[in-house]
Design a protein around this motif. Structure first.
Motif, PDB file in Angstrom:
ATOM      1  N   LEU A  87     -24.783  79.942 -21.124  1.00  0.00           N
ATOM      2  CA  LEU A  87     -24.818  78.555 -21.733  1.00  0.00           C
ATOM      3  C   LEU A  87     -23.900  78.209 -23.053  1.00  0.00           C
ATOM      4  O   LEU A  87     -23.375  77.277 -23.618  1.00  0.00           O
ATOM      5  N   SER A  88     -22.990  79.791 -23.203  1.00  0.00           N
ATOM      6  CA  SER A  88     -22.075  79.698 -24.548  1.00  0.00           C
ATOM      7  C   SER A  88     -20.505  78.550 -23.487  1.00  0.00           C
ATOM      8  O   SER A  88     -19.938  78.227 -25.021  1.00  0.00           O
ATOM      9  N   LYS A  89     -20.241  78.584 -23.054  1.00  0.00           N
ATOM     10  CA  LYS A  89     -19.033  78.307 -21.923  1.00  0.00           C
ATOM     11  C   LYS A  89     -19.835  77.330 -22.114  1.00  0.00           C
ATOM     12  O   LYS A  89     -20.657  76.405 -22.222  1.00  0.00           O
ATOM     13  N   PRO A  90     -18.655  76.265 -22.686  1.00  0.00           N
ATOM     14  CA  PRO A  90     -18.966  74.270 -22.590  1.00  0.00           C
ATOM     15  C   PRO A  90     -18.975  73.725 -21.227  1.00  0.00           C
ATOM     16  O   PRO A  90     -18.612  74.154 -20.064  1.00  0.00           O
ATOM     17  N   PHE A  91     -20.048  72.411 -21.511  1.00  0.00           N
ATOM     18  CA  PHE A  91     -19.989  72.185 -20.330  1.00  0.00           C
ATOM     19  C   PHE A  91     -18.954  71.397 -19.988  1.00  0.00           C
ATOM     20  O   PHE A  91     -18.223  70.425 -20.538  1.00  0.00           O
ATOM     21  N   PRO A  92     -18.668  71.380 -18.450  1.00  0.00           N
ATOM     22  CA  PRO A  92     -17.305  70.488 -17.913  1.00  0.00           C
ATOM     23  C   PRO A  92     -17.070  69.248 -18.366  1.00  0.00           C
ATOM     24  O   PRO A  92     -16.020  68.868 -17.952  1.00  0.00           O
ATOM     25  N   LEU A  93     -18.438  68.444 -18.572  1.00  0.00           N
ATOM     26  CA  LEU A  93     -17.636  67.288 -17.681  1.00  0.00           C
ATOM     27  C   LEU A  93     -17.940  66.172 -19.115  1.00  0.00           C
ATOM     28  O   LEU A  93     -19.662  66.601 -19.765  1.00  0.00           O
ATOM     29  N   THR A  94     -17.509  65.146 -19.115  1.00  0.00           N
ATOM     30  CA  THR A  94     -18.172  64.050 -20.143  1.00  0.00           C
ATOM     31  C   THR A  94     -17.450  62.084 -19.801  1.00  0.00           C
ATOM     32  O   THR A  94     -17.927  61.659 -20.484  1.00  0.00           O
ATOM     33  N   GLY A 143     -25.920  68.094 -27.096  1.00  0.00           N
ATOM     34  CA  GLY A 143     -27.012  66.872 -27.391  1.00  0.00           C
ATOM     35  C   GLY A 143     -27.466  66.052 -26.886  1.00  0.00           C
ATOM     36  O   GLY A 143     -28.093  65.107 -26.594  1.00  0.00           O
ATOM     37  N   HIS A 144     -26.946  65.744 -25.350  1.00  0.00           N
ATOM     38  CA  HIS A 144     -26.492  64.022 -24.102  1.00  0.00           C
ATOM     39  C   HIS A 144     -27.662  65.280 -23.020  1.00  0.00           C
ATOM     40  O   HIS A 144     -27.162  65.936 -22.711  1.00  0.00           O
ATOM     41  N   VAL A 145     -28.646  64.660 -22.506  1.00  0.00           N
ATOM     42  CA  VAL A 145     -28.966  64.703 -21.513  1.00  0.00           C
ATOM     43  C   VAL A 145     -27.532  64.214 -19.644  1.00  0.00           C
ATOM     44  O   VAL A 145     -27.857  63.040 -20.442  1.00  0.00           O
ATOM     45  N   TRP A 146     -27.892  64.867 -18.871  1.00  0.00           N
ATOM     46  CA  TRP A 146     -26.959  64.466 -17.546  1.00  0.00           C
ATOM     47  C   TRP A 146     -28.432  64.704 -16.455  1.00  0.00           C
ATOM     48  O   TRP A 146     -28.663  65.951 -16.803  1.00  0.00           O
ATOM     49  N   LEU A 147     -28.127  64.139 -15.515  1.00  0.00           N
ATOM     50  CA  LEU A 147     -29.235  64.432 -14.732  1.00  0.00           C
ATOM     51  C   LEU A 147     -28.004  65.030 -13.667  1.00  0.00           C
ATOM     52  O   LEU A 147     -26.860  63.693 -13.294  1.00  0.00           O
ATOM     53  N   ILE A 148     -28.319  65.652 -13.091  1.00  0.00           N
ATOM     54  CA  ILE A 148     -27.843  66.533 -12.251  1.00  0.00           C
ATOM     55  C   ILE A 148     -28.284  66.248 -10.970  1.00  0.00           C
ATOM     56  O   ILE A 148     -29.096  67.089 -10.441  1.00  0.00           O
ATOM     57  N   THR A 149     -27.032  65.951  -9.372  1.00  0.00           N
ATOM     58  CA  THR A 149     -28.122  66.525  -8.167  1.00  0.00           C
ATOM     59  C   THR A 149     -27.088  67.064  -7.072  1.00  0.00           C
ATOM     60  O   THR A 149     -26.214  67.362  -8.076  1.00  0.00           O
ATOM     61  N   ASP A 150     -28.181  66.860  -6.224  1.00  0.00           N
ATOM     62  CA  ASP A 150     -26.846  67.408  -4.917  1.00  0.00           C
ATOM     63  C   ASP A 150     -25.806  67.332  -5.075  1.00  0.00           C
ATOM     64  O   ASP A 150     -24.128  67.483  -4.516  1.00  0.00           O
ATOM     65  N   VAL A 151     -24.911  65.654  -5.344  1.00  0.00           N
ATOM     66  CA  VAL A 151     -24.421  64.541  -4.928  1.00  0.00           C
ATOM     67  C   VAL A 151     -23.387  64.571  -6.702  1.00  0.00           C
ATOM     68  O   VAL A 151     -22.468  63.942  -6.634  1.00  0.00           O
ATOM     69  N   GLY A 152     -24.463  64.311  -7.317  1.00  0.00           N
ATOM     70  CA  GLY A 152     -23.115  64.163  -8.421  1.00  0.00           C
ATOM     71  C   GLY A 152     -23.930  64.827 -10.042  1.00  0.00           C
ATOM     72  O   GLY A 152     -24.953  64.674 -10.104  1.00  0.00           O
ATOM     73  N   ALA A 153     -23.037  63.801 -10.706  1.00  0.00           N
ATOM     74  CA  ALA A 153     -23.414  64.167 -11.810  1.00  0.00           C
ATOM     75  C   ALA A 153     -23.815  63.142 -13.076  1.00  0.00           C
ATOM     76  O   ALA A 153     -22.669  62.483 -13.364  1.00  0.00           O
ATOM     77  N   VAL A 154     -24.624  62.737 -13.906  1.00  0.00           N
ATOM     78  CA  VAL A 154     -24.111  61.343 -15.172  1.00  0.00           C
ATOM     79  C   VAL A 154     -25.242  61.096 -15.758  1.00  0.00           C
ATOM     80  O   VAL A 154     -26.075  62.092 -16.358  1.00  0.00           O
TER      81      VAL A 154
END
Length: 186
Positions: A87-94, A143-154
């Motif tokens: 959890l301490s490593k940055p989430f990679p997507l913007t 602080g943002h919420v993301w939907l991560i699926t088996d085909v992509g992330a938004v």
């Protein structure tokens, strides 16, 4: 969206959305929240931090479809790679990434994909079929919420063009509560 200080108006709307009426008995408590944060080298974003400390740590009512997971849990179908989560490593997507449709995906994409699932986010819960909601706790989208699926992330939120809801945990909860067809039917 203020991820560093809880808005005094948010607890009431969060309690109502999750139908919490146990006087905080299901809450994690501040001592446990601080221990979780120290163990993982993070600080949970507000208002989620106050929510789990003072209201409830997981709930069968409220978003997502199969309920809100406790802060340290993963969905039952997550697999056995839990030990690789950092959890301490940055989430990679913007920005949104649909890897299944990405013609530029390369061998390096597998490494980024592993980071999407395992770096800088906690799993809020699932809508089933590998559709998991994540709260980013480290990195530019903290602080943002993301939907991560088996085909992509938004990312969730009107500012990203994928919904009319506000960004962040409270916006995600309010959007769900306002659009839940059975919300007032019970």
């Amino acid at each position: 969206m203020n991820i560093d200080q809880a808005d005094p108006a948010e607890p009431a709307s969060l309690r109502a959305a999750f139908d919490i009426d146990d006087g905080g008995e299901s809450a994690l408590g501040w001592e446990a929240v601080h221990a979780f944060e120290a163990d993982h080298g993070i600080v949970l974003p507000e208002p989620y931090r106050t929510f789990v400390a003072e209201m409830t740590d997981g709930s069968c009512s409220g978003p997502p479809d199969y309920g809100l997971l406790p802060v340290a849990d993963l969905p039952g179908d997550w697999g056995d790679d839990e030990r690789d989560r950092d959890l301490s490593k940055p989430f990679p997507l913007t920005e949104a990434w649909m890897w299944e449709e990405d013609p530029d995906a390369s061998d390096d994409s597998d490494e980024v994909l592993e980071q999407v699932y395992n770096h800088g986010s906690i799993v809020l819960g699932t809508d089933g079929c590998a559709m998991n909601w994540h709260l980013v706790v480290t990195g530019p989208h903290r602080g943002h919420v993301w939907l991560i699926t088996d085909v992509g992330a938004v990312p969730f939120g009107a500012q990203f063009g994928f919904t009319t809801g506000e960004s962040g945990f409270a916006g995600w909860v309010r959007h769900w509560a306002a659009n839940k067809p059975w919300h007032d039917a019970a």
